[in-house]
Design a protein around this motif. Structure first.
Motif, short mmCIF file in Angstrom:
data_model
loop_
_atom_site.label_atom_id
_atom_site.label_comp_id
_atom_site.label_asym_id
_atom_site.label_seq_id
_atom_site.Cartn_x
_atom_site.Cartn_y
_atom_site.Cartn_z
N ILE A 33 16.50 -81.81 -37.22
CA ILE A 33 17.01 -80.55 -37.78
C ILE A 33 16.98 -79.53 -36.65
CG2 ILE A 33 16.69 -78.76 -39.53
CD1 ILE A 33 17.32 -81.44 -40.74
N GLU A 34 18.07 -78.77 -36.50
CA GLU A 34 18.17 -77.82 -35.39
C GLU A 34 17.86 -76.40 -35.84
OE1 GLU A 34 21.81 -78.18 -33.09
OE2 GLU A 34 22.17 -80.18 -33.96
N ALA A 35 17.26 -75.64 -34.91
CA ALA A 35 17.03 -74.20 -35.11
C ALA A 35 17.37 -73.49 -33.82
CB ALA A 35 15.58 -73.93 -35.49
N THR A 36 18.06 -72.35 -33.95
CA THR A 36 18.52 -71.62 -32.76
C THR A 36 17.54 -70.55 -32.31
OG1 THR A 36 19.73 -70.05 -34.12
CG2 THR A 36 20.91 -72.04 -33.42
N SER A 37 16.50 -70.31 -33.09
CA SER A 37 15.55 -69.24 -32.73
C SER A 37 14.19 -69.53 -33.38
CB SER A 37 16.06 -67.87 -33.20
OG SER A 37 16.10 -67.85 -34.62
N GLY A 38 13.19 -68.78 -32.95
CA GLY A 38 11.86 -68.92 -33.52
C GLY A 38 11.82 -68.53 -34.99
N SER A 39 12.49 -67.46 -35.35
CA SER A 39 12.48 -67.01 -36.74
C SER A 39 13.17 -68.02 -37.65
CB SER A 39 13.15 -65.63 -36.85
OG SER A 39 14.49 -65.69 -36.36
N ALA A 41 13.32 -71.20 -37.07
CA ALA A 41 12.41 -72.35 -37.13
C ALA A 41 11.34 -72.12 -38.20
CB ALA A 41 11.76 -72.57 -35.77
N LEU A 42 10.77 -70.93 -38.24
CA LEU A 42 9.74 -70.63 -39.23
C LEU A 42 10.30 -70.74 -40.64
CD1 LEU A 42 7.95 -67.58 -37.54
CD2 LEU A 42 7.22 -69.97 -37.57
N GLN A 43 11.52 -70.30 -40.82
CA GLN A 43 12.14 -70.38 -42.14
C GLN A 43 12.37 -71.84 -42.55
OE1 GLN A 43 12.81 -67.94 -44.43
NE2 GLN A 43 13.29 -69.70 -45.74
N LEU A 44 12.77 -72.67 -41.59
CA LEU A 44 13.03 -74.07 -41.90
C LEU A 44 11.75 -74.83 -42.28
CD1 LEU A 44 15.67 -74.95 -39.13
CD2 LEU A 44 16.03 -74.96 -41.61
N THR A 45 10.62 -74.39 -41.74
CA THR A 45 9.36 -75.06 -42.11
C THR A 45 8.98 -74.83 -43.56
OG1 THR A 45 8.00 -73.17 -41.38
CG2 THR A 45 8.44 -74.91 -39.75
N ASN A 51 7.54 -83.53 -39.10
CA ASN A 51 6.49 -84.36 -38.50
C ASN A 51 6.25 -84.01 -37.04
OD1 ASN A 51 8.26 -86.68 -40.36
ND2 ASN A 51 6.15 -86.16 -40.89
N LEU A 52 7.22 -83.34 -36.41
CA LEU A 52 7.09 -82.97 -34.99
C LEU A 52 8.04 -81.81 -34.72
CD1 LEU A 52 5.92 -83.77 -32.15
CD2 LEU A 52 7.98 -85.17 -31.85
N ILE A 53 7.62 -80.92 -33.79
CA ILE A 53 8.47 -79.79 -33.41
C ILE A 53 8.65 -79.81 -31.89
CG2 ILE A 53 8.70 -77.27 -33.31
CD1 ILE A 53 7.09 -77.10 -35.88
N LEU A 54 9.91 -79.84 -31.45
CA LEU A 54 10.25 -79.69 -30.03
C LEU A 54 10.66 -78.23 -29.84
CD1 LEU A 54 12.40 -82.93 -29.54
CD2 LEU A 54 9.94 -82.62 -29.17
N LEU A 55 9.88 -77.51 -29.07
CA LEU A 55 10.01 -76.05 -29.05
C LEU A 55 10.28 -75.55 -27.63
CD1 LEU A 55 9.77 -73.40 -30.66
CD2 LEU A 55 7.29 -73.51 -30.34
N LEU A 71 3.12 -70.48 -36.34
CA LEU A 71 2.94 -71.79 -36.98
C LEU A 71 1.46 -72.10 -37.19
CD1 LEU A 71 5.62 -73.83 -34.99
CD2 LEU A 71 5.72 -73.25 -37.42
N GLN A 72 0.62 -71.59 -36.33
CA GLN A 72 -0.82 -71.83 -36.45
C GLN A 72 -1.47 -71.01 -37.57
OE1 GLN A 72 -3.06 -73.92 -34.55
NE2 GLN A 72 -1.07 -74.87 -34.18
#
Length: 407
Positions: A33-39, A41-45, A51-55, A71-72
């Motif tokens: 699943i792709e995310a274009t920004s940090g915000s 990404a947080l919404q997608l979680t 199971n894994l995040i490539l950041l 995320l922490q």
């Protein structure tokens, strides 16, 4: 259970995301699943269980470090492994910062495809092992539940057989006593009708009747005690209803209800419990533990003695600021004969008794432990010294969780 290994790829560069997706598509059971920004990404979680995040580290607005910090902050995402990817921040200072905010790996660009794939495969294998472990645990719980049910049925059958065997003796004695008394009444009646009844016949009849009535009374009392004990095995559902109550009140009322049974005996009861210990639990099963503890002291600790004192104390063990985590500590102590060291480990076993054939069924303490650990959700321990006495310590939650889990 979802077998897919779900990866969140976070990078503001579309080309980088495309290359990552193409590379990871070679791996079986992997979905990206792709995310274009940090915000984003947080919404997608919130919507997916990754199971894994490539950041990517360098992103406009919220960079990779800040995203990892967010995320922490929540239990839902803090355990997701994070692999940082960067083409700029390659110095040891930035790598240490990445690990400090929760990264499990820190890879620099240009990426070595094999290294990245090996890293992902490693975490994929860990996820597969976790899934197998969860499946095994679920199967084990199911097996434990089935075994527990089988053990309960087996124990119940054994208890029924044991109590039935114990009942045979007092009921047989009672039947014999009443049959003998009926025969003697018929004998005396015949003498009366024939006009040959003498004073000596009456005196002999009265003496024999007293002895027979005493035997019958003792046998009936023994049978009644066994029935009461057996009823405690199958606790009435109405007594298992959870409600609010004051601990001191319940214990005092229970001891008061027992007093008539021992009003002609020299036993003393000391209750040292402060008012105001509020319980949200099951008063019925707790009352049964109290009764079992009292009967255990009288039957075993005070056997053959002309005195005895039972002391019941209680206090609250606080656990942090949440009152619902508090526990009530209740001790039942007597100054009786004590328990032999070799018997201490056996006293909670079903049908273990030192009074076999003398009014001991051996199931009272087993029932007590079952109630304490299952219905009341607590523990019960024992300490004893020969010639000094015995002390049982019951620890139960002040607030039990309700059946719907909202307690």
């Amino acid at each position: 259970m979802d077998e897919r290994f779900l990866i969140l790829a976070v990078d503001d560069n579309e080309g980088n995301r495309f290359l990552l997706k193409e590379l990871l598509s070679r791996m079986p059971e992997v979905q990206v699943i792709e995310a274009t920004s940090g915000s984003e990404a947080l919404q997608l979680t919130v919507d997916y269980n990754f199971n894994l995040i490539l950041l990517d580290v360098q992103m406009p607005g919220m960079d990779g470090y800040e995203t990892a910090q967010h995320l922490q902050m929540t239990s839902r995402t803090r355990d997701i492994p994070i692999i940082f990817l960067t083409a700029v921040f390659k110095s040891e200072e930035f790598i240490k910062r990445g690990y400090a905010v929760g990264a499990v790996d820190y890879l620099t660009k240009p990426l070595d495809d094999n290294i990245l794939l090996n890293r992902i495969r490693h975490y994929q294998h860990l996820k597969e092992r976790e899934n197998r472990l969860l499946t095994a645990m679920t199967q084990m719980r199911s097996m434990q539940d089935n075994l527990l049910q089988s053990e309960k049925l087996s124990a119940l059958g054994a208890m029924v057989a044991g109590v039935s065997h114990e009942l045979n003796t007092p009921l047989g004695n009672t039947k014999l006593a009443l049959s003998t008394l009926l025969d003697r009444i018929n004998d005396v009646n015949k003498l009366y009708l024939s006009g040959s009844l003498k004073r000596s016949n009456i005196e002999e009849f009265i003496k024999e009747s007293q002895d027979i009535a005493t035997l019958a009374s003792r046998s009936v009392e023994r049978a009644l005690n066994l029935v009461v004990t057996f009823k405690q095995v199958a606790i009435d559902q109405t007594s298992e209803r959870q409600r609010l109550f004051d601990l001191a009140t319940i214990i005092r009322e229970t001891i008061t209800s027992l007093s008539p049974s021992y009003k002609h005996d020299p036993w003393q009861f000391v209750i040292d419990i402060p008012d105001g210990i509020q319980m949200d639990s099951f008063p019925g099963p707790l009352e049964q533990i109290i009764i079992n503890m009292v009967q255990n002291s009288i039957r075993h600790g005070f056997d053959g003695r002309d005195h005895g004192c039972i002391t019941i104390r209680a206090s609250v063990e606080e656990s942090g600021t949440d009152y619902r985590a508090n526990s009530a500590i209740i001790t039942f102590s007597d100054d009786g004969a004590g328990i032999a060291p070799g018997n201490l480990e056996k006293i909670f076993e079903p049908f273990f008794t030192t009074r076999l054939g003398r009014g001991g069924s051996g199931i009272g303490l087993n029932i007590t432990r079952r109630i304490a650990t299952t219905i009341l959700g607590g523990t019960i321990d024992v300490q004893s010294e020969l010639g000094v006495g015995t002390s049982f310590t019951l620890k139960i939650p002040c607030k039990m969780k309700s059946a719907n889990g909202l307690g």
